[in-house]
Design an enzyme around this catalytic site. Structure first.
Site, PDB file in Angstrom:
ATOM      1  N   GLN A 109       0.827  -1.207   0.000  1.00  0.00           N
ATOM      2  CA  GLN A 109       0.000   0.000   0.000  1.00  0.00           C
ATOM      3  C   GLN A 109       0.863   1.259   0.000  1.00  0.00           C
ATOM      4  O   GLN A 109       1.616   1.500   0.942  1.00  0.00           O
ATOM      5  CB  GLN A 109      -0.908  -0.007   1.239  1.00  0.00           C
ATOM      6  CG  GLN A 109      -1.796   1.210   1.388  1.00  0.00           C
ATOM      7  CD  GLN A 109      -2.550   1.192   2.711  1.00  0.00           C
ATOM      8  OE1 GLN A 109      -2.130   0.534   3.660  1.00  0.00           O
ATOM      9  NE2 GLN A 109      -3.669   1.880   2.772  1.00  0.00           N
ATOM     10  N   GLY A 110       0.756   2.063  -1.044  1.00  0.00           N
ATOM     11  CA  GLY A 110       1.495   3.313  -1.122  1.00  0.00           C
ATOM     12  C   GLY A 110       0.601   4.489  -0.783  1.00  0.00           C
ATOM     13  O   GLY A 110       0.143   5.207  -1.681  1.00  0.00           O
ATOM     14  N   SER A 139       0.704   6.402   2.967  1.00  0.00           N
ATOM     15  CA  SER A 139       1.315   7.346   3.898  1.00  0.00           C
ATOM     16  C   SER A 139       2.599   7.945   3.334  1.00  0.00           C
ATOM     17  O   SER A 139       3.370   7.281   2.642  1.00  0.00           O
ATOM     18  CB  SER A 139       1.636   6.654   5.221  1.00  0.00           C
ATOM     19  OG  SER A 139       0.455   6.267   5.888  1.00  0.00           O
ATOM     20  N   GLU A 187     -10.385  -1.793   5.433  1.00  0.00           N
ATOM     21  CA  GLU A 187      -9.186  -2.101   6.218  1.00  0.00           C
ATOM     22  C   GLU A 187      -9.533  -2.334   7.676  1.00  0.00           C
ATOM     23  O   GLU A 187      -8.899  -3.144   8.364  1.00  0.00           O
ATOM     24  CB  GLU A 187      -8.187  -0.949   6.110  1.00  0.00           C
ATOM     25  CG  GLU A 187      -6.888  -1.189   6.865  1.00  0.00           C
ATOM     26  CD  GLU A 187      -5.990   0.034   6.908  1.00  0.00           C
ATOM     27  OE1 GLU A 187      -4.812  -0.132   7.243  1.00  0.00           O
ATOM     28  OE2 GLU A 187      -6.470   1.132   6.608  1.00  0.00           O
ATOM     29  N   SER A 234      -6.205   6.202  14.348  1.00  0.00           N
ATOM     30  CA  SER A 234      -5.708   6.200  15.719  1.00  0.00           C
ATOM     31  C   SER A 234      -6.857   6.137  16.718  1.00  0.00           C
ATOM     32  O   SER A 234      -7.994   6.537  16.425  1.00  0.00           O
ATOM     33  CB  SER A 234      -4.866   7.450  15.987  1.00  0.00           C
ATOM     34  OG  SER A 234      -5.689   8.597  16.051  1.00  0.00           O
ATOM     35  N   ASN A 235      -6.557   5.643  17.910  1.00  0.00           N
ATOM     36  CA  ASN A 235      -7.606   5.520  18.926  1.00  0.00           C
ATOM     37  C   ASN A 235      -8.159   6.871  19.358  1.00  0.00           C
ATOM     38  O   ASN A 235      -9.303   6.970  19.791  1.00  0.00           O
ATOM     39  CB  ASN A 235      -7.080   4.738  20.130  1.00  0.00           C
ATOM     40  CG  ASN A 235      -7.000   3.248  19.841  1.00  0.00           C
ATOM     41  OD1 ASN A 235      -7.214   2.821  18.699  1.00  0.00           O
ATOM     42  ND2 ASN A 235      -6.688   2.453  20.841  1.00  0.00           N
ATOM     43  N   GLU A 236      -7.361   7.922  19.239  1.00  0.00           N
ATOM     44  CA  GLU A 236      -7.874   9.262  19.517  1.00  0.00           C
ATOM     45  C   GLU A 236      -8.961   9.641  18.513  1.00  0.00           C
ATOM     46  O   GLU A 236     -10.000  10.215  18.885  1.00  0.00           O
ATOM     47  CB  GLU A 236      -6.733  10.286  19.468  1.00  0.00           C
ATOM     48  CG  GLU A 236      -5.755  10.199  20.631  1.00  0.00           C
ATOM     49  CD  GLU A 236      -4.787   9.029  20.514  1.00  0.00           C
ATOM     50  OE1 GLU A 236      -4.105   8.708  21.508  1.00  0.00           O
ATOM     51  OE2 GLU A 236      -4.710   8.423  19.425  1.00  0.00           O
TER      52      GLU A 236
END
Length: 382
Positions: free
Chosen positions: A126-127, A129, A245, A367-369
């Site tokens: 996967q390209g 980030s 995902e 993220s969990n945030e």
């Protein structure tokens, strides 16, 4: 909701349970259960066995290898696979680019890529980030300029998982730098990882492993026929992909296996007579049971195909429990968890590497945030 499985669902579960233990080599499952490396060959072997029996890509359209299963059946397939310590079908293939091509790709692209993707004849990476474009993915700066029948790609990606094994990459690129919104000028391209101009460099992680990479593009020429869907519509495809995902990211079955191992190691070390350890294990078992019930509720309520915001709870709590169990394993190992040069590999030493590696789970997949914000706004109405 009805929490008990029906007779048909129980029979389906038992059929899966028997298949996974009968068909997937015990050596692969045992190695995977211990958290040790099975290598590219192990993943390919397992996925090809699954694919040959119709168990690799049940979420795909039936014409491309999918199964007409209910949400509960898909949940059972995923859970039993984890409980049996079967390596799951490669996420990049089965849950990410495969569904995107099946939904948005041309017929020619589907015929070219989907069978090979399901059978792991192509290993995708996967390209997405980039430096300064991780959580804010729409800020990506890798460019693709049209040049006749090709695109010329320049830029950089980072945190590219298992690119060292990959054959092809699905890559987000900026094709219209002047778009009114930064999301509007992005496209998705497919190209072999050994295309001239592509350089893959390993990133060594805190656990000492080599799992992710940085990838550089210098005048990489990609045929225009490898454009997914339409130009400048890549953000739509990326959102579709990222929604897939998160499927199964809670990892309840895999965490159960780790907790079973922790109990066994604690018994061998005489720690099950320690009330602090028994209380800690009991609490984790109860938390896992509660999360599993939430997972069943999400599965039972997803028949309309719409995303369920409760999945954010699964991601949030599931990754927290994964980290809690890896921490428990380190505590059970005690001083033996400290690595030392020349030591024979053992579960105690490996527990430290696993603990460090699992710090990532509360970051990836959203993220969990971010998940807390989703829960606050869409579930609690705050």
């Amino acid at each position: 909701m009805q929490l008990a499985l029906t007779e048909d669902e129980l029979a389906f579960r038992d059929e899966l349970r028997a298949f996974f233990r009968r068909e997937i080599p015990a050596e692969i499952r045992n190695t995977y259960r211990q958290g040790r490396e099975i290598g590219k060959e192990g993943f390919v072997t397992a996925q090809r066995i699954l694919n040959a029996h119709g168990y690799a890509v049940p979420n795909w359209p039936i014409e491309w290898g999918g199964r007409d299963w209910t949400p509960i059946q898909r949940h059972l397939w995923h859970d039993e696979m984890q409980l049996a310590s079967v390596p799951e079908p490669l996420t990049f293939n089965a849950s990410m680019i495969g569904p995107v091509i099946a939904h948005f790709g041309s017929q020619e692209m589907k015929e070219r890529f989907l069978p090979a993707t399901a059978n792991l004849d192509i290993w995708w990476c996967q390209g997405f980030s980039e430096p300064d474009a991780g959580s804010d993915l729409a800020s990506l700066r890798t460019t693709a300029v049209r040049d006749g029948d090709s695109y010329i790609v320049n830029g950089q990606k980072t945190w590219t998982t298992l690119a060292q094994f990959a054959d092809w990459m699905f890559c987000l690129v900026r094709t219209d730098p002047n778009a009114p919104k930064k999301q509007a000028g992005i496209s998705m391209l497919l190209f072999p990882i050994d295309t001239p101009g592509v350089t893959v460099r390993p990133i060594k992680l805190i656990d000492g492993g080599y799992e992710v990479n940085e990838v550089f593009f210098e005048d990489v020429r990609v045929p225009a026929e490898n454009l997914v869907g339409q130009e400048n519509q890549g953000w739509t495809y990326a959102k579709f992909l990222l929604g897939n995902e998160r499927t199964g990211i809670a990892g309840v079955g895999a965490t159960k296996v780790k907790l079973w191992r922790a109990k066994e190691y604690a018994r061998e070390a005489g720690l099950l007579t320690d009330p602090l350890y028994t209380a800690r294990i009991a609490e984790l078992e109860n938390e896992l049971l509660a999360l599993e019930l939430v997972q069943l509720r999400v599965a039972a309520g997803s028949a309309d195909g719409k995303p369920n915001p409760v999945s954010s709870i699964l991601k949030l709590r599931g990754t927290e429990l994964q980290q809690a169990v890896t921490e428990l394993l380190v505590d059970i190992a005690g001083p033996q968890a400290l690595p030392a040069d020349g030591d024979t590999p053992s579960w105690e030493r490996h527990s430290t590497a696993t603990y460090l590696n699992f710090r990532k789970t509360s970051i990836y997949g959203g993220s969990n945030e971010v998940q807390r914000t989703i829960i606050a706004s869409t579930i609690l109405g705050l």
